[in-house]
Design a protein around this motif. Structure first.
Motif, PDB file in Angstrom:
ATOM      1  N   ALA A   1     -70.214  16.522 -20.039  1.00 54.20           N
ATOM      2  CA  ALA A   1     -69.700  17.685 -19.308  1.00 54.20           C
ATOM      3  C   ALA A   1     -68.504  17.294 -18.455  1.00 54.20           C
ATOM      4  O   ALA A   1     -67.491  18.010 -18.412  1.00 54.20           O
ATOM      5  N   HIS A   2     -68.602  16.148 -17.793  1.00 56.31           N
ATOM      6  CA  HIS A   2     -67.503  15.674 -16.954  1.00 56.31           C
ATOM      7  C   HIS A   2     -66.246  15.459 -17.796  1.00 56.31           C
ATOM      8  O   HIS A   2     -65.139  15.908 -17.438  1.00 56.31           O
ATOM      9  N   ASP A   3     -66.426  14.780 -18.926  1.00 62.56           N
ATOM     10  CA  ASP A   3     -65.278  14.484 -19.787  1.00 62.56           C
ATOM     11  C   ASP A   3     -64.660  15.770 -20.330  1.00 62.56           C
ATOM     12  O   ASP A   3     -63.434  15.889 -20.456  1.00 62.56           O
ATOM     13  N   LEU A   4     -65.539  16.717 -20.656  1.00 62.48           N
ATOM     14  CA  LEU A   4     -65.040  17.983 -21.195  1.00 62.48           C
ATOM     15  C   LEU A   4     -64.184  18.707 -20.149  1.00 62.48           C
ATOM     16  O   LEU A   4     -63.115  19.243 -20.465  1.00 62.48           O
ATOM     17  N   LEU A   5     -64.651  18.696 -18.903  1.00 62.20           N
ATOM     18  CA  LEU A   5     -63.906  19.361 -17.833  1.00 62.20           C
ATOM     19  C   LEU A   5     -62.542  18.709 -17.627  1.00 62.20           C
ATOM     20  O   LEU A   5     -61.530  19.394 -17.465  1.00 62.20           O
TER      21      LEU A   5
ATOM     22  N   ARG B   1     -60.919  16.924 -19.831  1.00 62.33           N
ATOM     23  CA  ARG B   1     -60.113  17.189 -21.035  1.00 62.33           C
ATOM     24  C   ARG B   1     -59.508  18.594 -20.994  1.00 62.33           C
ATOM     25  O   ARG B   1     -58.404  18.829 -21.468  1.00 62.33           O
ATOM     26  N   ALA B   2     -60.257  19.528 -20.421  1.00 60.20           N
ATOM     27  CA  ALA B   2     -59.787  20.917 -20.391  1.00 60.20           C
ATOM     28  C   ALA B   2     -58.787  21.172 -19.271  1.00 60.20           C
ATOM     29  O   ALA B   2     -58.215  22.255 -19.188  1.00 60.20           O
ATOM     30  N   GLY B   3     -58.592  20.181 -18.388  1.00 60.13           N
ATOM     31  CA  GLY B   3     -57.558  20.359 -17.383  1.00 60.13           C
ATOM     32  C   GLY B   3     -57.981  20.143 -15.946  1.00 60.13           C
ATOM     33  O   GLY B   3     -57.143  20.196 -15.041  1.00 60.13           O
ATOM     34  N   ASP B   4     -59.262  19.959 -15.683  1.00 60.24           N
ATOM     35  CA  ASP B   4     -59.691  19.702 -14.304  1.00 60.24           C
ATOM     36  C   ASP B   4     -59.262  18.303 -13.878  1.00 60.24           C
ATOM     37  O   ASP B   4     -59.348  17.352 -14.655  1.00 60.24           O
TER      38      ASP B   4
ATOM     39  N   GLU C   1     -64.250  24.640 -23.096  1.00 68.22           N
ATOM     40  CA  GLU C   1     -62.880  24.172 -22.821  1.00 68.22           C
ATOM     41  C   GLU C   1     -61.946  25.365 -22.628  1.00 68.22           C
ATOM     42  O   GLU C   1     -61.083  25.365 -21.740  1.00 68.22           O
ATOM     43  N   ARG C   2     -62.131  26.400 -23.451  1.00 63.67           N
ATOM     44  CA  ARG C   2     -61.284  27.588 -23.333  1.00 63.67           C
ATOM     45  C   ARG C   2     -61.493  28.245 -21.959  1.00 63.67           C
ATOM     46  O   ARG C   2     -60.523  28.655 -21.305  1.00 63.67           O
ATOM     47  N   VAL C   3     -62.743  28.345 -21.539  1.00 65.42           N
ATOM     48  CA  VAL C   3     -63.038  28.979 -20.246  1.00 65.42           C
ATOM     49  C   VAL C   3     -62.395  28.172 -19.117  1.00 65.42           C
ATOM     50  O   VAL C   3     -61.775  28.736 -18.200  1.00 65.42           O
ATOM     51  N   VAL C   4     -62.546  26.855 -19.185  1.00 64.00           N
ATOM     52  CA  VAL C   4     -61.990  26.001 -18.123  1.00 64.00           C
ATOM     53  C   VAL C   4     -60.472  26.127 -18.094  1.00 64.00           C
ATOM     54  O   VAL C   4     -59.856  26.205 -17.025  1.00 64.00           O
ATOM     55  N   ALA C   5     -59.871  26.178 -19.284  1.00 66.84           N
ATOM     56  CA  ALA C   5     -58.409  26.254 -19.346  1.00 66.84           C
ATOM     57  C   ALA C   5     -57.901  27.600 -18.827  1.00 66.84           C
ATOM     58  O   ALA C   5     -56.876  27.661 -18.137  1.00 66.84           O
TER      59      ALA C   5
END
Lengths: 224, 202
Positions: free
Chosen positions: A85-89, A91-94, A120-124
């Motif tokens: 989850a951390h890596d995904l966040l 990667r998505a721009g956090d 990822e789309r939601v975070v972006a």
């Protein structure tokens, strides 16, 4: 001198956390699992990940009288989900350090089989945390058979229309109600999108409900 | 110009026997005769004595009417209370206020909400709810079967957030909440129910 005191306080912090975690685990999970779980918690802390989900998973296993190896395996799996989850966040721009609450929410959404690409789309598209309610709302829709991309699109539109925080859960609830009324999922999304931002709110609890409510003695922080 | 039938005039004047009147005119003739008698009667003297006696002879009003009259009339009320009794009265009022304030339920914070847990366990002797809100500690939140119909429920105040939980029936049987909107794998081969507690604004 001041630097020394600061270092001493910093190094003393980790044992204090460890002590409190061990105190919560001892007597609640098999003894042989305590040091292993404790070490996994320390790893999470060092990596800047939230540790409470790991403690809760261990306590859950202990309460359910699960053998020590399975408790350790479940805690290890939880640590892996938090890392993912951390890596995904990121990667998505956090930007690191990522908020622990966001990591916990995304890990929870992954457990609910929400596709990483959707998260990822939601975070972006929603760069400002907290995104918890948005992710919960999308996960609710996906869990009920809605298309992940359509679900994410609806919730993102709701945010852009001014709905925030828990009101986003009303959007997913409205879509689910439309399906219960006989609409297809695509139709439900179309109808609710047309209603935005005026989706119905949650029903107010009756006075009797509030009167009966009692505060439990043992409370733990919520998992956002 | 009179609209009275001339035959009635004749009957009143004694020129025609009343029996000779047509049947339909007899009530009117009787009415006119009664009115004439009243007009002919002497007017009683409205002296002070007669008015007083008329008032004396008038029947007394019913108790209900008297009570209504007393209630509608302004009165000066003087309440004489010993200070010790007024203090006791104030203390009683304070106790009642505290009692009802407690009965109105807990005061909820900005980041608190209410979770209702309901399950149907007809043969259960005890049901508890355990989850991430109470460190999965059985025995802290008991459900009650208030109507003895097998429907167990508990209403609790929790900080807003997302929680996983299960029911524990009779202290040993772990059961997910089938009424929950959300379920998630527990990594131990079962599923936890999930509740999202939202803030309550009263």
């Amino acid at each position: 001198m001041r630097l020394g005191v600061a270092l001493a306080l910093l190094t003393a912090g980790v044992p204090l956390v460890a002590q409190s975690v061990q105190g919560r685990l001892e007597g609640r999970i098999p003894g042989e699992a305590v040091p292993v779980v404790d070490s996994l918690v320390q790893v999470a802390l060092r990596e800047g990940l939230p540790s409470e989900p790991l403690v809760q998973k261990a306590l859950e296993g202990g309460a359910k009288q699960v053998p020590a190896p399975r408790i350790v395996a479940a805690v290890r799996a939880s640590l892996g989900q938090l890392r993912e989850a951390h890596d995904l966040l990121v990667r998505a721009g956090d930007q690191p350090p990522v908020r622990p609450g966001e990591v916990t929410t995304v890990a929870w959404a992954l457990r609910r089989k929400l596709p990483p690409s959707t998260i990822e789309r939601v975070v972006a598209e929603l760069p400002h945390p907290p995104r918890g309610p948005a992710i919960h709302a999308i996960a609710d829709l996906v869990a009920h058979g809605f298309d992940p991309d359509s679900s994410a699109g609806l919730i993102i539109d709701a945010v852009h229309d001014g709905l925030q925080r828990d009101r986003l859960l009303d959007v997913s609830t409205a879509a689910l109600h439309e399906v219960q009324r006989g609409r297809t999922r695509d139709e439900a999304i179309t109808v609710v999108r047309q209603q935005l931002p005026n989706v119905p709110g949650p029903p107010k609890p009756e006075r009797g409900t509030v009167t009966r409510a009692r505060r439990p003695e043992t409370m733990t922080p919520p998992r956002r | 110009m009179s609209t009275i039938d001339p035959r009635i005039h004749e009957a009143l004047d004694g020129e025609l026997p009343t029996d000779a009147l047509p049947v339909e005119l007899r009530p009117a003739a009787q009415t006119v005769r009664t009115a004439a008698d009243l007009l002919a009667a002497p007017v009683p003297g409205a002296s002070l004595e007669s008015r007083i006696m008329a008032e004396v002879r008038r029947p007394a009003p019913s108790p209900l009417r008297r009570a209504a009259g007393w209630l509608a009339t302004p009165h000066a009320v003087t309440l004489r209370v010993r200070p010790v009794w007024s203090l006791a009265l104030a203390a009683t009022a304070a106790v009642f206020t505290l009692f009802f304030a407690r009965d109105a339920g807990p005061q909820l914070g900005e980041h608190e909400g209410i979770a209702q847990f309901v399950g149907r366990f007809p043969d259960a002797r005890s049901v508890h709810v355990v989850g991430t809100f109470n460190d999965w500690r059985p025995g802290t939140i008991a459900l009650e079967d208030l109507r003895h119909d097998g429907v167990w429920s508990a209403t609790v105040v929790l900080p807003t957030g997302t929680y996983e939980y299960m029911f524990v029936v009779d202290g040993e049987r772990w059961v997910p909440d089938h009424l929950a909107d959300r379920l998630v794998a527990d990594d131990f081969g079962r599923e936890n129910s999930v509740v999202i507690v939202r803030p309550v604004h009263r």
